[in-house]
Design an enzyme around this catalytic site. Structure first.
Site, PDB file in Angstrom:
ATOM      1  N   TYR A 125       0.983  -1.221  -0.062  1.00 43.46           N
ATOM      2  CA  TYR A 125      -0.043  -0.020  -0.084  1.00 43.46           C
ATOM      3  C   TYR A 125       0.928   1.477   0.043  1.00 43.46           C
ATOM      4  CZ  TYR A 125      -4.093  -2.998   1.218  1.00 43.46           C
ATOM      5  OH  TYR A 125      -5.014  -3.744   1.390  1.00 43.46           O
ATOM      6  N   LYS A 170       5.241 -14.201   3.967  1.00 46.94           N
ATOM      7  CA  LYS A 170       5.273 -15.280   2.978  1.00 46.94           C
ATOM      8  C   LYS A 170       6.545 -15.152   2.196  1.00 46.94           C
ATOM      9  CE  LYS A 170       2.960 -17.949   0.034  1.00 46.94           C
ATOM     10  NZ  LYS A 170       2.171 -18.972   0.255  1.00 46.94           N
ATOM     11  N   ASP A 201      -0.785 -17.812   4.174  1.00 43.95           N
ATOM     12  CA  ASP A 201      -2.008 -18.683   3.674  1.00 43.95           C
ATOM     13  C   ASP A 201      -2.216 -19.586   4.805  1.00 43.95           C
ATOM     14  OD1 ASP A 201       0.643 -19.540   3.229  1.00 43.95           O
ATOM     15  OD2 ASP A 201       0.164 -20.218   1.038  1.00 43.95           O
ATOM     16  N   ASP A 225      -4.609  -6.300   6.523  1.00 49.02           N
ATOM     17  CA  ASP A 225      -6.108  -6.076   6.067  1.00 49.02           C
ATOM     18  C   ASP A 225      -6.727  -7.099   5.713  1.00 49.02           C
ATOM     19  OD1 ASP A 225      -7.950  -4.447   5.055  1.00 49.02           O
ATOM     20  OD2 ASP A 225      -6.959  -3.772   3.076  1.00 49.02           O
ATOM     21  N   ASP A 229     -10.368  -8.966   8.127  1.00 50.09           N
ATOM     22  CA  ASP A 229     -11.791  -9.149   7.865  1.00 50.09           C
ATOM     23  C   ASP A 229     -11.867 -10.660   8.312  1.00 50.09           C
ATOM     24  OD1 ASP A 229     -11.747  -6.635   6.995  1.00 50.09           O
ATOM     25  OD2 ASP A 229     -12.940  -7.128   5.489  1.00 50.09           O
TER      26      ASP A 229
HETATM   27 MG    MG Z   1     -10.154  -3.422   5.113  1.00 48.97          MG
END
Ligand code: MG
Ligand code: NAI
Length: 332
Positions: A125, A170, A201, A225, A229
């Protein structure tokens, strides 16, 4: 204390006023400074946030933020990412634990108490992107400074808890992840904090099956991020999950969720994520009693069975917010 209040778009306009009501109910001595930023402003002016808005944010002590709808424009640059970068809010702290809610969802909440510590200013990002007709490139930036400070934040949090961190990366594929991992290990060793490490993962899989195994998770921007969720689903709803974006000077508090256009304007959004974000603000200003009061109000109304639609109930945003405020007034 000056608190910049960015309601933003969609349900941000519904849940942030509820959080401000709660800050007033606990008698926080603060001056709310409304700042209009977001999709609405972008539609009117072509800019979701201008330099004057940023200066206004800098003049405040901290920020309470709702959510912003991302315009469908390839040239649009995320406002929230810009705020995080300009104010150097490098640590995104996201606590996840079931709030005593049992729901008929595929992943039944098991006992767990997780904090995701997500690097917030770089990684994928970083905003270094190059798109042409044939190729799109996003550069992943992982710096020594960025790794050391996020790892230190994670270790500091771990000290007050189980004294262990899980480094999520990773590194089997990405060299930038190997760099992140090694620096996190260095900081953990320096601080006498135990660590383990997981590939991202495998971590997603393990978090669903056995979330109770984890305590403080430290990871890079995109992975944090996504895993946030996932953890919100374990908790039962995005509408229950707060977060803090902390730098050395400024801080921004926001629910993990977005502007939820599918339910915006209906008055049914769950305001608890925003209210618990306000609680994190109270902790940041070291108003610990007030923060505790907000937490007990949330626990109390949920124990009484009040539920918004995301939790399978019929309470409105205002019903929930009013019940919290009433509880706080009743015990003061
Ligand atoms: Mg988010
Ligand atoms: P979202 O988080 O807004 O919604 C995902 C799902 O969760 C939806 O079904 C929504 O109804 C539900 N939900 C979210 N918060 C809820 C609440 N408080 N109460 C009840 N249900 C809730 O994510 P989505 O749909 O991917 O994004 C919508 C918009 O928000 C997009 O424009 C996205 O770019 C933006 N967004 C903004 C963020 C921010 O400003 N911090 C963060 C995430 C998304």
């Amino acid at each position: 204390m000056k608190v910049a209040v960015i309601e933003g778009d969609g349900i941000g306009k519904e849940v942030i006023p509820a959080a401000v009501d709660v800050l007033n109910a606990v008698n926080l001595d603060f001056e709310p400074v409304p700042v209009e930023i977001g999709y609405g402003k972008w539609e009117r002016t072509g800019l979701a946030m201008d330099d004057a808005d940023l200066e206004l944010l800098r003049s405040c002590d901290c920020i309470l933020f709702g959510a912003i709808t991302t315009p469908n424009d390839p040239n649009y640059q995320s406002v929230l990412l810009r705020i995080r970068q300009e104010l150097d809010l490098y640590a995104n702290i996201r606590p996840f634990r079931p709030l005593g809610i049992t729901m008929d969802i595929p992943c039944q909440p098991k006992p767990f108490d997780i904090i995701i510590v997500r690097e917030n200013t770089e990684g994928l990002y970083a905003g270094i992107e190059d798109v042409n007709r044939n190729r799109a490139c996003s550069t992943r930036v992982v710096t020594r400074k960025g790794c050391l400070r996020i790892a230190k934040t994670a270790c500091k949090l771990a000290k007050g808890r189980g004294n262990s961190i899980t480094i999520v990366h990773k590194a089997n594929v990405l060299k930038s992840c190997g760099f992140f991992k090694e620096l996190c290990i260095e900081v953990a060793n320096e601080n006498g904090v135990r660590y383990d490490e997981m590939l991202v993962d495998a971590m997603a899989y393990s978090l669903v099956l056995d979330p109770g195994r984890y305590d403080v998770i430290v990871t890079t921007n995109l992975f944090g991020d996504i895993l946030s969720d996932l953890c919100a689903a374990l908790v039962g709803s995005l509408g229950l999950c707060p977060s803090a974006n902390i730098g050395d000077k400024y801080a921004l508090f926001e629910p993990v969720h977005g502007s939820a256009p599918d339910i915006a304007g209906k008055g049914i959004a769950n305001p608890l994520a925003a209210i618990l974000s306000a609680k994190m603000m109270l902790e940041w200003v070291e108003e610990f009693e007030k923060a505790e009061l907000v937490q007990s109000a949330v626990d109390n109304v949920l124990q009484k069975g009040l539920r918004t639609a995301d939790l399978g109930g019929t309470a409105s945003t205002n019903d929930m917010a009013n019940a919290i405020v009433e509880y706080i007034r009743s015990v003061q």
